[in-house]
Design a protein around this motif. Structure first.
Motif, PDB file in Angstrom:
ATOM      1  N   LYS A  89       1.100   4.272  -8.686  1.00 53.52           N
ATOM      2  CA  LYS A  89       0.712   3.330  -9.737  1.00 53.52           C
ATOM      3  C   LYS A  89       0.780   1.907  -9.198  1.00 53.52           C
ATOM      4  CE  LYS A  89       5.334   3.070 -11.864  1.00 53.52           C
ATOM      5  NZ  LYS A  89       6.060   3.203 -13.147  1.00 53.52           N
ATOM      6  N   GLU A  90       0.140   1.013  -9.928  1.00 55.51           N
ATOM      7  CA  GLU A  90       0.125  -0.396  -9.534  1.00 55.51           C
ATOM      8  C   GLU A  90       0.766  -1.206 -10.651  1.00 55.51           C
ATOM      9  OE1 GLU A  90       0.255  -2.535  -7.370  1.00 55.51           O
ATOM     10  OE2 GLU A  90      -1.750  -3.211  -6.803  1.00 55.51           O
ATOM     11  N   ASP A  91       1.853  -1.887 -10.336  1.00 54.10           N
ATOM     12  CA  ASP A  91       2.512  -2.747 -11.309  1.00 54.10           C
ATOM     13  C   ASP A  91       3.184  -3.905 -10.554  1.00 54.10           C
ATOM     14  OD1 ASP A  91       4.794  -1.699 -10.143  1.00 54.10           O
ATOM     15  OD2 ASP A  91       5.274  -0.376 -11.818  1.00 54.10           O
ATOM     16  N   PRO A  92       3.745  -4.876 -11.280  1.00 53.86           N
ATOM     17  CA  PRO A  92       4.358  -6.034 -10.613  1.00 53.86           C
ATOM     18  C   PRO A  92       5.481  -5.687  -9.648  1.00 53.86           C
ATOM     19  CG  PRO A  92       3.990  -6.512 -12.931  1.00 53.86           C
ATOM     20  CD  PRO A  92       3.683  -5.057 -12.741  1.00 53.86           C
ATOM     21  N   TYR A  93       6.138  -4.553  -9.862  1.00 52.39           N
ATOM     22  CA  TYR A  93       7.259  -4.193  -8.996  1.00 52.39           C
ATOM     23  C   TYR A  93       6.814  -3.965  -7.548  1.00 52.39           C
ATOM     24  CZ  TYR A  93      10.137  -3.701 -13.160  1.00 52.39           C
ATOM     25  OH  TYR A  93      10.825  -3.951 -14.315  1.00 52.39           O
ATOM     26  N   ASN A  94       5.607  -3.458  -7.346  1.00 56.68           N
ATOM     27  CA  ASN A  94       5.097  -3.277  -5.992  1.00 56.68           C
ATOM     28  C   ASN A  94       5.020  -4.616  -5.257  1.00 56.68           C
ATOM     29  OD1 ASN A  94       4.815  -0.558  -6.454  1.00 56.68           O
ATOM     30  ND2 ASN A  94       2.612  -0.632  -6.807  1.00 56.68           N
ATOM     31  N   SER A  95       4.515  -5.622  -5.946  1.00 58.14           N
ATOM     32  CA  SER A  95       4.384  -6.947  -5.342  1.00 58.14           C
ATOM     33  C   SER A  95       5.743  -7.592  -5.107  1.00 58.14           C
ATOM     34  CB  SER A  95       3.532  -7.850  -6.242  1.00 58.14           C
ATOM     35  OG  SER A  95       2.237  -7.322  -6.418  1.00 58.14           O
ATOM     36  N   ILE A  96       6.642  -7.436  -6.073  1.00 56.58           N
ATOM     37  CA  ILE A  96       7.971  -8.042  -5.957  1.00 56.58           C
ATOM     38  C   ILE A  96       8.752  -7.425  -4.799  1.00 56.58           C
ATOM     39  CG2 ILE A  96      10.204  -8.317  -7.093  1.00 56.58           C
ATOM     40  CD1 ILE A  96       8.666  -8.454  -9.760  1.00 56.58           C
ATOM     41  N   ILE A  97       8.746  -6.109  -4.713  1.00 56.42           N
ATOM     42  CA  ILE A  97       9.497  -5.414  -3.656  1.00 56.42           C
ATOM     43  C   ILE A  97       8.917  -5.721  -2.278  1.00 56.42           C
ATOM     44  CG2 ILE A  97      10.137  -3.154  -2.729  1.00 56.42           C
ATOM     45  CD1 ILE A  97      10.164  -2.124  -5.640  1.00 56.42           C
ATOM     46  N   CYS A 154       0.831  -1.205   0.000  1.00 51.70           N
ATOM     47  CA  CYS A 154       0.000   0.000   0.000  1.00 51.70           C
ATOM     48  C   CYS A 154       0.870   1.263   0.000  1.00 51.70           C
ATOM     49  CB  CYS A 154      -0.930  -0.002   1.216  1.00 51.70           C
ATOM     50  SG  CYS A 154      -2.273  -1.213   1.125  1.00 51.70           S
ATOM     51  N   LEU A 155       1.977   1.213   0.750  1.00 50.38           N
ATOM     52  CA  LEU A 155       2.877   2.361   0.798  1.00 50.38           C
ATOM     53  C   LEU A 155       3.502   2.630  -0.574  1.00 50.38           C
ATOM     54  CD1 LEU A 155       4.256   4.509   2.567  1.00 50.38           C
ATOM     55  CD2 LEU A 155       6.059   2.826   3.051  1.00 50.38           C
ATOM     56  N   LEU A 156       3.902   1.585  -1.261  1.00 53.84           N
ATOM     57  CA  LEU A 156       4.487   1.738  -2.599  1.00 53.84           C
ATOM     58  C   LEU A 156       3.458   2.280  -3.596  1.00 53.84           C
ATOM     59  CD1 LEU A 156       6.650  -1.505  -2.813  1.00 53.84           C
ATOM     60  CD2 LEU A 156       7.474   0.851  -2.689  1.00 53.84           C
ATOM     61  N   ARG A 157       2.217   1.844  -3.458  1.00 52.63           N
ATOM     62  CA  ARG A 157       1.166   2.379  -4.331  1.00 52.63           C
ATOM     63  C   ARG A 157       1.010   3.880  -4.134  1.00 52.63           C
ATOM     64  NH1 ARG A 157      -3.050  -2.371  -2.652  1.00 52.63           N
ATOM     65  NH2 ARG A 157      -2.442  -3.940  -4.200  1.00 52.63           N
ATOM     66  N   GLN A 158       1.119   4.295  -2.873  1.00 56.66           N
ATOM     67  CA  GLN A 158       0.972   5.715  -2.557  1.00 56.66           C
ATOM     68  C   GLN A 158       2.180   6.516  -3.028  1.00 56.66           C
ATOM     69  OE1 GLN A 158       0.547   6.563   1.654  1.00 56.66           O
ATOM     70  NE2 GLN A 158      -0.790   8.299   1.235  1.00 56.66           N
ATOM     71  N   ILE A 159       3.377   5.974  -2.829  1.00 59.41           N
ATOM     72  CA  ILE A 159       4.603   6.692  -3.211  1.00 59.41           C
ATOM     73  C   ILE A 159       4.759   6.750  -4.730  1.00 59.41           C
ATOM     74  CG2 ILE A 159       7.125   6.626  -3.128  1.00 59.41           C
ATOM     75  CD1 ILE A 159       6.901   5.406  -0.333  1.00 59.41           C
ATOM     76  N   ARG A 160       4.575   5.608  -5.379  1.00 58.43           N
ATOM     77  CA  ARG A 160       4.812   5.531  -6.820  1.00 58.43           C
ATOM     78  C   ARG A 160       3.587   5.948  -7.633  1.00 58.43           C
ATOM     79  NH1 ARG A 160       5.872   0.472  -8.785  1.00 58.43           N
ATOM     80  NH2 ARG A 160       7.378   1.284 -10.312  1.00 58.43           N
TER      81      ARG A 160
END
Length: 213
Positions: A94-102, A86-92
């Protein structure tokens, strides 16, 4: 994080989702390990009944720190996974595979490193099989090859043959609980056990003699 992002599909805020998800993960992992302990209790019921402290043996088998640590592992991993994603979605934004991988990498590394070796073993056994299945399904969907019912059978047969080899010739490679499980299910007689030990010693002598150790 007090409100969900536009990419989040969960109900409520991100914090609420992470807390609820981690709580459910803890309970499920705890109950799963408890179920395994019940099975081990039934397999060793004769030995326990001969014990002078029956109640203590039963309680130690059913409820031990591994149950809680496995629950904490799954709860912590879920908490970190959901929170970081959720934090990565807010910072970046956008939603992509990198959010899940990281988020998966960080959550897995932190939660796994905090556990003792016996809990790490349980997690490795469970997640390795899941990871192999995900890789297999991904390759099928991307049409690297077609699914055949025989393929999972062959994979399982290979894994079973490796464990069987270790049990009969190099038992020190097996985790103690796996070795005990095979012993319980094999129902070996005294003569079988002696013959088993002799085969192990003969195999070791052969290895030492060939200078492979």
């Amino acid at each position: 994080m007090e409100h969900r992002t536009q990419y989040c599909q969960h109900q409520g805020s991100c914090i609420h989702s992470a807390v609820i998800g981690s709580s459910q993960a803890f309970i499920k992992a705890f109950l799963a390990k408890l179920g395994i302990n019940v099975l081990l209790l039934l397999l060793n019921i004769r030995k326990i009944l001969r014990s002078q402290q029956i109640l203590k043996e039963i309680l130690l088998t059913l409820v031990n720190k591994t149950n809680f640590k496995l629950g904490l592992f799954m709860g912590l991993q879920t908490l970190l996974l959901k929170s970081i994603q959720c934090l990565l979605r807010q910072i970046r934004n956008k939603e992509d595979p990198y959010n899940s991988i990281i988020s998966g990498f960080i959550a897995g590394a932190v939660s796994f490193s905090t556990q003792e070796e016996n809990v790490q073993y349980i997690v490795r056994v469970y997640l390795f099989g899941r990871a192999v299945d995900c890789i297999y399904q991904s390759m099928v969907q991307k049409e690297y090859f077609r699914h055949r019912k025989i393929i999972p059978v062959v994979i399982f047969a290979i894994m079973s043959s490796l464990i069987s080899y270790c049990y009969f010739f190099e038992p020190e490679l097996l985790p103690l609980d796996t070795y005990k499980m095979y012993n319980n299910f094999s129902q070996q007689s005294m003569n079988d056990s002696i013959w088993h030990m002799c085969n192990i010693q003969a195999h070791r002598s052969k290895i030492y003699g060939e200078g492979l150790q």
